[in-house]
Write a protein that holds these residues in place. Structure first.
Motif, PDB file in Angstrom:
ATOM      1  N   GLY A 109     -32.501  31.437 -18.302  1.00  0.00           N
ATOM      2  CA  GLY A 109     -31.552  32.295 -18.994  1.00  0.00           C
ATOM      3  C   GLY A 109     -30.251  32.463 -18.238  1.00  0.00           C
ATOM      4  N   ARG A 140     -36.222  21.868 -27.052  1.00  0.00           N
ATOM      5  CA  ARG A 140     -34.766  21.772 -27.074  1.00  0.00           C
ATOM      6  C   ARG A 140     -34.309  20.481 -27.750  1.00  0.00           C
ATOM      7  N   ASP A 165     -30.052  21.059 -17.037  1.00  0.00           N
ATOM      8  CA  ASP A 165     -29.700  21.966 -18.134  1.00  0.00           C
ATOM      9  C   ASP A 165     -30.920  22.742 -18.618  1.00  0.00           C
ATOM     10  N   THR A 216     -26.410  30.613 -16.816  1.00  0.00           N
ATOM     11  CA  THR A 216     -25.363  29.643 -17.122  1.00  0.00           C
ATOM     12  C   THR A 216     -24.831  29.069 -15.803  1.00  0.00           C
ATOM     13  N   ALA A 221     -31.562  26.789 -18.740  1.00  0.00           N
ATOM     14  CA  ALA A 221     -31.896  27.431 -20.010  1.00  0.00           C
ATOM     15  C   ALA A 221     -33.183  28.239 -19.878  1.00  0.00           C
TER      16      ALA A 221
END
Length: 392
Positions: A273, A249, A266, A275, A270
């Motif tokens: 998958g 990332r 974060d 939010t 991620a």
């Protein structure tokens, strides 16, 4: 003699007068005189009811005075502010958490945290002797400038120590606070390591490595024989920018695959998958995801992905520093609890010392280690010279 004695009591190493006598290698009369002076300064209590002292006559109990003076401990993190009052002994009053101000320029941010701390001091019946602040970015020594304040896009070299001192001076800290109120400022990971070394999971270690992920990003710190290793200008141990996946990332520093970008909240979302809810603290949600790993396959896979990268980073740092203990704080403590065998196996496989089982990895014990470390910073001049509490 007063400073070393207070430091021993502050860190819980000498709960009785006989223990203090042995630790200082002085006579009983000298230890009695020292504790009497610390008690007269309002810093400790001496309980004359006898307690078992091991050998010889029973000894008096020593403790931090619960009505003694306090300092203001503050912390700025990526999505909020935290403040608490703290006495000696590493004990915090319940922290107060507030959202970031609408404008996140350094003056407004430092003003907000200074005013939040002042409100606590005004409503306390105890004397306030200082204020210190933990920041989520490198802070230079001795000038106290913020470098690479990536979370807030502050100009590099912002004189945060001077600005914080001005804002604390402008705030109404109440009639029981020193005026002017001494201030100090430092990196949050450094302060967390100092707190864990003195009051938490790092007690007894000689070379303590702390790695932490709070609301965003990753920090690290090293304590060697009781002293923080901060490098030539206070900028050592930026472990967050150690590369653990060259194709990973993007990081705020401009590189890819930094520990900073691969093992923070974060990164965990991620990997799953998912939010996160923008209206809830990110760290709290990431911790819930770690807990869900015991029953949810998506969460378990995400935790494993992030743990593997954390293990690579820890192994790389341990190969260089050879610590005798690694303490994980913030989200990293939750990852350790969610997958302890997997994390330790990665470190053992990739670290020369890990293969011999010589890198104990433990979770932090303090609930708010950066705040506790900020309190340590504010208490530092008084631990060095206890008589200075009488000034003002």
């Amino acid at each position: 003699m007063l400073g070393p004695a207070l430091s021993l009591i502050h860190t819980g190493q000498t709960p009785t007068r006989s223990a203090l006598t042995r630790a200082l290698d002085v006579t009983r009369a000298t230890a009695g005189a020292v504790t009497a002076e610390l008690e007269a300064l309002g810093l400790i209590t001496v309980d004359s009811r006898p307690a078992g002292g091991g050998r010889g006559r029973p000894s008096h109990r020593l403790a931090i005075d619960p009505e003694g003076p306090v300092v203001i401990a503050g912390q700025i993190h990526a999505d909020g502010l935290s403040v608490a009052l703290a006495g000696l002994g590493g004990l915090l009053d319940p922290p107060v958490h507030r959202p970031l101000p609408a404008a996140t320029d350094p003056v407004r941010m430092l003003r907000a945290v200074a005013e939040a701390g002042a409100e606590l001091a005004r409503h306390s019946s105890r004397r306030c002797l200082g204020a210190a602040l933990a920041l989520p970015n490198p802070v230079t020594e001795p000038d106290g400038a913020a470098l690479a304040a990536l979370h807030f896009a502050w100009p590099s070299g912002t004189p945060v120590a001077d600005l914080y001192d001005v804002e604390v001076g402008r705030a109404d800290n109440g009639p029981r606070a020193l005026d002017p109120l001494p201030t100090a400022i430092a990196n949050d990971a450094n302060l967390a390591a100092l707190a864990e070394y003195r009051h938490g999971a790092g007690r007894g270690a000689r070379h303590l490595l702390l790695v932490t992920s709070g609301h965003r990003g990753v920090g690290g710190a090293l304590v060697i024989d009781g002293r923080l290793h901060t490098g030539s200008a206070g900028l050592a141990l930026e472990v967050g920018h150690l590369t653990v996946d060259p194709q990973g990332r993007p990081c705020q520093c401009g590189n890819r695959g930094c520990l900073n970008a691969e093992t923070d909240p974060d990164a965990l979302f991620a990997a799953a998958g998912l939010t996160p809810d923008p209206d809830r603290p990110l760290l709290d949600q990431a911790r819930e995801l770690c807990l869900a790993a015991s029953t949810d396959e998506r969460a378990r896979t995400a935790v494993g992905h992030v743990v593997d990268r954390l293990g690579l980073g820890l192994a790389g740092v341990a190969n260089i520093l050879n610590p005798d203990r690694v303490v994980l704080s913030g989200l990293h403590r939750d990852l350790l609890e969610a997958a302890p065998d997997r994390l330790r196996a990665v470190v053992a496989e990739r670290c020369l010392w890990g293969r011999s089982g010589r890198v104990p990895i433990v979770g932090a014990e303090l609930g708010h280690s950066a705040l506790t470390g900020a309190a340590e910073l504010a208490w530092r001049p008084y631990l060095a010279d206890p008589q200075s509490v009488a000034v003002g």
